[in-house]
Design an enzyme around this catalytic site. Structure first.
Site, PDB file in Angstrom:
ATOM      1  CE  LYS A  14      -2.178  -0.995   3.899  1.00  0.00           C
ATOM      2  NZ  LYS A  14      -1.589  -2.279   4.338  1.00  0.00           N
ATOM      3  NE  ARG A  88      -4.171  -1.169  10.275  1.00  0.00           N
ATOM      4  CZ  ARG A  88      -3.093  -0.593   9.731  1.00  0.00           C
ATOM      5  NH1 ARG A  88      -3.128   0.652   9.325  1.00  0.00           N
ATOM      6  NH2 ARG A  88      -1.978  -1.274   9.607  1.00  0.00           N
ATOM      7  NE  ARG A 127       7.551  -2.693   5.692  1.00  0.00           N
ATOM      8  CZ  ARG A 127       6.241  -2.532   5.746  1.00  0.00           C
ATOM      9  NH1 ARG A 127       5.534  -2.387   4.641  1.00  0.00           N
ATOM     10  NH2 ARG A 127       5.622  -2.530   6.909  1.00  0.00           N
ATOM     11  NE  ARG A 161       6.164  -0.229  10.066  1.00  0.00           N
ATOM     12  CZ  ARG A 161       4.932  -0.254   9.567  1.00  0.00           C
ATOM     13  NH1 ARG A 161       4.661   0.338   8.424  1.00  0.00           N
ATOM     14  NH2 ARG A 161       3.969  -0.884  10.211  1.00  0.00           N
ATOM     15  NE  ARG A 172       2.386  -4.633  11.303  1.00  0.00           N
ATOM     16  CZ  ARG A 172       3.495  -4.526  10.570  1.00  0.00           C
ATOM     17  NH1 ARG A 172       4.615  -5.130  10.955  1.00  0.00           N
ATOM     18  NH2 ARG A 172       3.490  -3.807   9.484  1.00  0.00           N
TER      19      ARG A 172
HETATM   20  P1  AMP Z   1       0.893   0.786   9.224  1.00  0.00           P
HETATM   21  O1  AMP Z   1       2.036   1.721   9.025  1.00  0.00           O
HETATM   22  O2  AMP Z   1      -0.318   1.176   8.411  1.00  0.00           O
HETATM   23  O3  AMP Z   1       1.262  -0.656   9.046  1.00  0.00           O
HETATM   24  O4  AMP Z   1       0.454   0.942  10.745  1.00  0.00           O
HETATM   25  C1  AMP Z   1       1.338   0.629  11.808  1.00  0.00           C
HETATM   26  C2  AMP Z   1       0.572   0.495  13.127  1.00  0.00           C
HETATM   27  O5  AMP Z   1      -0.077   1.736  13.434  1.00  0.00           O
HETATM   28  C3  AMP Z   1      -0.561  -0.529  13.116  1.00  0.00           C
HETATM   29  O6  AMP Z   1      -0.102  -1.839  13.375  1.00  0.00           O
HETATM   30  C4  AMP Z   1      -1.446   0.006  14.237  1.00  0.00           C
HETATM   31  O7  AMP Z   1      -0.888  -0.256  15.502  1.00  0.00           O
HETATM   32  C5  AMP Z   1      -1.347   1.510  14.022  1.00  0.00           C
HETATM   33  N1  AMP Z   1      -2.374   2.005  13.059  1.00  0.00           N
HETATM   34  C6  AMP Z   1      -2.153   2.592  11.854  1.00  0.00           C
HETATM   35  N2  AMP Z   1      -3.311   2.921  11.250  1.00  0.00           N
HETATM   36  C7  AMP Z   1      -4.304   2.529  12.101  1.00  0.00           C
HETATM   37  C8  AMP Z   1      -5.721   2.575  12.037  1.00  0.00           C
HETATM   38  N3  AMP Z   1      -6.364   3.079  10.968  1.00  0.00           N
HETATM   39  N4  AMP Z   1      -6.412   2.083  13.101  1.00  0.00           N
HETATM   40  C9  AMP Z   1      -5.789   1.578  14.183  1.00  0.00           C
HETATM   41  N5  AMP Z   1      -4.449   1.481  14.292  1.00  0.00           N
HETATM   42  C10 AMP Z   1      -3.703   1.950  13.266  1.00  0.00           C
END
Ligand code: AMP
Length: 216
Positions: A14, A88, A127, A161, A172
């Site tokens: 994404k 989400r 990554r 990360r 996740r």
């Molecule tokens: P991402 O970078 O999109 O993989 O997000 C990393 C982490 O941020 C996720 O595993 C969640 O802990 C938190 N997070 C990001 N976006 C959301 C969302 N829309 N709702 C809830 N938690 C989020």
């Protein structure tokens, strides 16, 4: 103006595709994950509160992420928004619909990036990104040309990360299947869902996304 959601499990690509759309179409990427990581780096109260939850791989509360998105939608973007990693949950999806309606904007397409689970572990655990320009790399499939140096901007601030490890990825993925995957049916029923093969070559995926965008 076209506003789209990129939907898919962690590691589906994404972020990579969102960055291309920013470069090629002048769209604005709204990644709640990036916003939450920024809050951590800058040491805000909220950043400190969510750090542990994020490192474990759990979702942070709907209220926090809806608040982050609400602020951004107050300033509509000419090029359109790419929602990356948001919504989400069903509650977030309802809130996004309401926020867009309130600000006179629309949601034009939801693009599901399909990737099988076995590929995700390999993608995520290798990554790393450039801390300066955000370029995404991978130990095996896309290493930097010069070890330790970003190909694009020359920065040596490459980083991984904290949640890109096998243990957090399990959580996740579980969060994705329990809370996020119902959004596929939700947007299908609304007639807004398109699906692309996230395992194809990066350029092919970009082409498939471009087709959806040009239709909407
Ligand atoms: P991402 O970078 O999109 O993989 O997000 C990393 C982490 O941020 C996720 O595993 C969640 O802990 C938190 N997070 C990001 N976006 C959301 C969302 N829309 N709702 C809830 N938690 C989020």
């Amino acid at each position: 103006m076209t506003n789209i959601i990129l939907l898919g499990p962690p590691g589906a690509g994404k972020g990579t595709q969102a960055k291309r759309l920013v470069d090629e179409r002048g769209m604005v990427q709204l990644s709640t994950g990036d916003m939450l990581r920024e809050a951590q780096t800058s040491g805000t109260e909220m950043g400190k509160r969510v750090a542990e939850v994020m490192n474990r791989g759990d979702l942070v509360t709907d209220e926090i992420v809806i608040g982050l998105i609400r602020e951004k939608l107050d300033n509509p973007s000419g090029g359109g928004f790419i929602f990356d990693g948001f919504p989400r949950t069903l509650k977030q999806a309802d809130a996004l619909g309401a926020l867009l309606a309130q600000t006179g904007q629309s949601l034009d397409a939801v693009i599901e990036m399909q990737v099988d689970d076995a590929a995700l572990v390999a993608r995520i655990t290798g990554r790393f990104t450039c801390g300066n320009c955000g370029e995404v790399y991978h130990d095996v499939t896309r290493p930097t040309k010069v070890a330790g140096t970003c190909d694009v901007c020359g920065s040596t601030k490459l980083k991984r990360r904290a949640d890109d490890n096998e243990e957090s990825l399990k959580t996740r993925l579980m969060e994705y299947y329990k809370k996020t995957s119902p959004l596929i049916g939700y947007y299908y029923a609304k007639g807004q869902l398109s699906t692309v093969d996230g395992l194809a070559e990066m350029d092919e995926v970009a082409g498939a996304i471009a087709k959806v965008l040009d239709k909407s």
